[in-house]
Design an enzyme around this catalytic site. Structure first.
Site, PDB file in Angstrom:
ATOM      1  N   LYS A  35       0.947  -1.370   0.011  1.00  0.00           N
ATOM      2  CA  LYS A  35       0.198  -0.032   0.117  1.00  0.00           C
ATOM      3  C   LYS A  35       0.815   1.383   0.012  1.00  0.00           C
ATOM      4  CE  LYS A  35      -0.501   0.181   4.972  1.00  0.00           C
ATOM      5  NZ  LYS A  35      -1.233   0.186   6.322  1.00  0.00           N
ATOM      6  N   ARG A 130     -10.743  -0.180  14.726  1.00  0.00           N
ATOM      7  CA  ARG A 130     -10.441   0.697  13.865  1.00  0.00           C
ATOM      8  C   ARG A 130     -11.437   0.521  12.527  1.00  0.00           C
ATOM      9  NH1 ARG A 130      -4.461   1.697  11.313  1.00  0.00           N
ATOM     10  NH2 ARG A 130      -4.863  -0.839  10.894  1.00  0.00           N
ATOM     11  N   TYR A 244      16.509  30.741   7.701  1.00  0.00           N
ATOM     12  CA  TYR A 244      15.476  31.376   8.403  1.00  0.00           C
ATOM     13  C   TYR A 244      15.466  31.638   9.693  1.00  0.00           C
ATOM     14  CZ  TYR A 244      12.685  30.963   3.899  1.00  0.00           C
ATOM     15  OH  TYR A 244      12.394  31.286   2.401  1.00  0.00           O
ATOM     16  N   MET A 292      11.880  25.039   2.469  1.00  0.00           N
ATOM     17  CA  MET A 292      10.924  23.986   1.705  1.00  0.00           C
ATOM     18  C   MET A 292      11.864  23.211   0.698  1.00  0.00           C
ATOM     19  SD  MET A 292       8.228  25.401  -1.236  1.00  0.00           S
ATOM     20  CE  MET A 292       6.890  25.975   0.132  1.00  0.00           C
TER      21      MET A 292
END
Length: 349
Positions: A35, A130, A244, A292
């Site tokens: 998955k 679940r 930053y 980023m």
């Protein structure tokens, strides 16, 4: 080139599958969980490698994932869908020969009405709360559900990564109470359950994270290396900040490498001023913020700055990096960004 390279060792994944398969009896089948695009590593190529190793039953989260795996593998292997038969899934289940793990009375009804005679399995709730039919629901529908001929009865362990947790025995007892005497193949264990021992194995296991080199399978072969290109190198003087918000300031004249990867590529921001990268075997600290697209690394102690630095590899596994980030190895693997160039081959020493 400013693109990082993610190297994925398919032979190591296959070796990990074989090692987990050998932990169970010969009459216990070992499946494979692929998955989330095989935990971010490429379901088509991973499923092919596992099929060559001997896997014949694959598990995915959704029917869309199942269709992708079927396209890759062709007919033959069974592809089981954890989310069952959701509204709108009928055509995919039929057209791609998928086996939904039905987890509610509504799903049972939907499947029998839409695809009577199509293979299915049943998911039972043994205490995780679940997915799956609860014991009372199962008691009410077991008669006609079993008469329809399910391929598998399954449940999922909540605490198998902690072998001493009492929940493991509680769930084993609950699962046996619901399934003993049915004559249907059963599955309770993923990687952690395999390691708990034979009582948890039943007729099928379905390892996931252990295939990809993760805990709790400590003997797993490493599967990934993530090499990040150095874009620029600069000398930073005492008292000068980096990155930053000026969160890191040089305490001595430092050589700082700016490296092409950031939180857009799956590196958590919590790694800021905490993570370690490697130049071969030599550790190099990440300094300042993860941004980023970029991180900055102190390479002052290196005799020569390399073209790339590794953040994942033999010296730092996804679990190691996850410990630093305050998360789990699953999240590190499944977050690996699309910008990485993926290369399939052996990991260099």
């Amino acid at each position: 080139m400013a693109t990082a390279t993610l190297t994925i060792d398919l032979d190591a994944i296959a070796a990990n599958w074989r090692a987990l398969d050998q932990m169970t009896a010969s009459d216990c089948q070992t499946g494979a969980v692929v998955k989330a695009d095989s935990y971010g590593l490429g379901a088509a190529k991973v499923a092919h490698a596992l099929a060559r190793a001997g896997a014949r039953r694959f598990f995915v989260a959704t029917c869309e994932e199942g269709a992708d795996v079927r396209r890759a593998l062709g007919s033959g292997p069974q592809i089981c869908v954890f989310s069952g038969h959701m509204e709108g899934d009928t055509a995919l289940i039929r057209d791609f020969d998928l086996t939904p793990m039905l987890n509610s009375i509504d799903q049972l009804t939907r499947h029998f009405e839409a695809l009577g005679g199509q293979p299915f399995g049943l998911q039972l709730d043994s205490g995780m709360n679940r997915l799956g039919l609860e014991p009372g629901e199962w008691e009410a529908v077991a008669g006609f559900a079993l008469e329809a001929g399910p391929e598998l009865l399954m449940s999922h362990l909540a605490c198998s990564d902690d072998p001493d947790h009492p929940m493991n025995a509680e769930q084993l007892g609950a699962f046996r109470a619901m399934t003993d005497g049915t004559g249907v193949p059963r599955s309770l264990s993923a990687t952690g359950g395999i390691l708990l021992g034979p009582a948890w194995h039943f007729e099928l296991t379905r390892p996931g994270i252990g295939l990809y080199g993760g805990r709790p399978f400590e003997e797993a072969r490493p599967v990934v290396r993530l090499s990040l290109p150095v874009i620029q190198v600069r000398e930073v003087e005492i008292g000068e900040p980096v990155g930053y918000s000026n969160t890191w300031t040089a305490e001595h004249t430092s050589t700082i490498a700016t490296v092409a990867a950031g939180y857009a590529d799956g590196l958590p921001r919590t790694l800021s001023s905490r993570a370690t990268l490697y130049a071969g075997r030599v550790p190099c600290p990440l300094v300042g913020r993860v941004s980023m697209d970029l991180i900055t690394v102190d390479v002052s102690h290196l005799p020569e700055v390399p073209e790339t630095l590794d953040i994942l590899g033999p010296h730092q596994t996804p679990d190691d990096l996850a410990d630093t980030a305050g998360t789990i190895g699953y999240e590190i693997l499944t977050s690996l960004g699309r910008r990485y160039q993926r290369r399939y081959g052996a990991l260099a020493a």
